[in-house]
Design a protein around this motif. Sequence first.
Motif, PDB file in Angstrom:
ATOM      1  N   PRO A  73      43.347 -55.029 117.253  1.00 39.04           N
ATOM      2  CA  PRO A  73      44.670 -55.441 116.773  1.00 39.04           C
ATOM      3  C   PRO A  73      45.555 -54.291 116.280  1.00 39.04           C
ATOM      4  N   GLN A  74      44.961 -53.208 115.832  1.00 38.82           N
ATOM      5  CA  GLN A  74      45.765 -52.110 115.299  1.00 38.82           C
ATOM      6  C   GLN A  74      45.797 -50.900 116.222  1.00 38.82           C
ATOM      7  N   ALA A  75      45.480 -51.099 117.489  1.00 38.76           N
ATOM      8  CA  ALA A  75      45.650 -50.045 118.491  1.00 38.76           C
ATOM      9  C   ALA A  75      47.154 -49.887 118.745  1.00 38.76           C
ATOM     10  N   TRP A  76      47.554 -48.724 119.194  1.00 37.50           N
ATOM     11  CA  TRP A  76      48.991 -48.458 119.316  1.00 37.50           C
ATOM     12  C   TRP A  76      49.683 -49.426 120.273  1.00 37.50           C
ATOM     13  N   ARG A  77      49.056 -49.782 121.361  1.00 37.88           N
ATOM     14  CA  ARG A  77      49.699 -50.710 122.308  1.00 37.88           C
ATOM     15  C   ARG A  77      49.874 -52.098 121.682  1.00 37.88           C
ATOM     16  N   GLN A  78      48.879 -52.535 120.925  1.00 33.39           N
ATOM     17  CA  GLN A  78      48.984 -53.835 120.282  1.00 33.39           C
ATOM     18  C   GLN A  78      50.045 -53.815 119.186  1.00 33.39           C
ATOM     19  N   LEU A  79      50.159 -52.701 118.494  1.00 32.38           N
ATOM     20  CA  LEU A  79      51.211 -52.583 117.474  1.00 32.38           C
ATOM     21  C   LEU A  79      52.593 -52.736 118.107  1.00 32.38           C
ATOM     22  N   ILE A  80      52.786 -52.119 119.251  1.00 32.84           N
ATOM     23  CA  ILE A  80      54.070 -52.268 119.951  1.00 32.84           C
ATOM     24  C   ILE A  80      54.303 -53.731 120.310  1.00 32.84           C
ATOM     25  N   GLY A  81      53.261 -54.388 120.783  1.00 35.87           N
ATOM     26  CA  GLY A  81      53.364 -55.781 121.205  1.00 35.87           C
ATOM     27  C   GLY A  81      53.778 -56.741 120.108  1.00 35.87           C
TER      28      GLY A  81
END
Length: 163
Positions: free
Chosen positions: A35-43
């Motif tokens: 959940p706190q990976a950079w791609r998920q943060l963008i999402g």
Amino acid sequence: MILASLAASACVVPPAEITRQLALPYEQFDTGEQPQAWRQLIGVGCTDEAVRLLNKYADANAAKISTEQKSEIAFHRGQALAFASRNAEAIPYLEQALAVGGSDEWTTYVAANIAFLKRDAAALRKARDRYAAVAPNSMRLKFIDGFIACPTDAYMKAAFCTR
């Protein structure tokens, strides 16, 4: 007020999680699905936190990552900002990715993104023609075609435009 607080908390990456991600090999960091990976943060609309995480990873791993990976990280920082319609902030990161370099396919793709964000139709068309010559069957060509088809739309919408 409660919704704003919940949204803000979704963007907080605890220090232990940052430390864990900074220790990952590049491929795992780049494609992380937690959940706190950079791609998920963008999402979930956490652009600033995603860019901060990318910055921290680049700084912490500068001696370990390849030139191509450094270019990708710069590109992803710019792309994160472009997704949030923060084009003026995105362009310098994309220009950094272009300056770091990479394959002809990569640098042409980055140049197309820059041209789109700068609303430079001639440069975008030139990059599209070059990209079609070096990678005619690439999915990225469809994104570039979307930029051409919808030149005034927001980045995210234009990337998937099919007019």
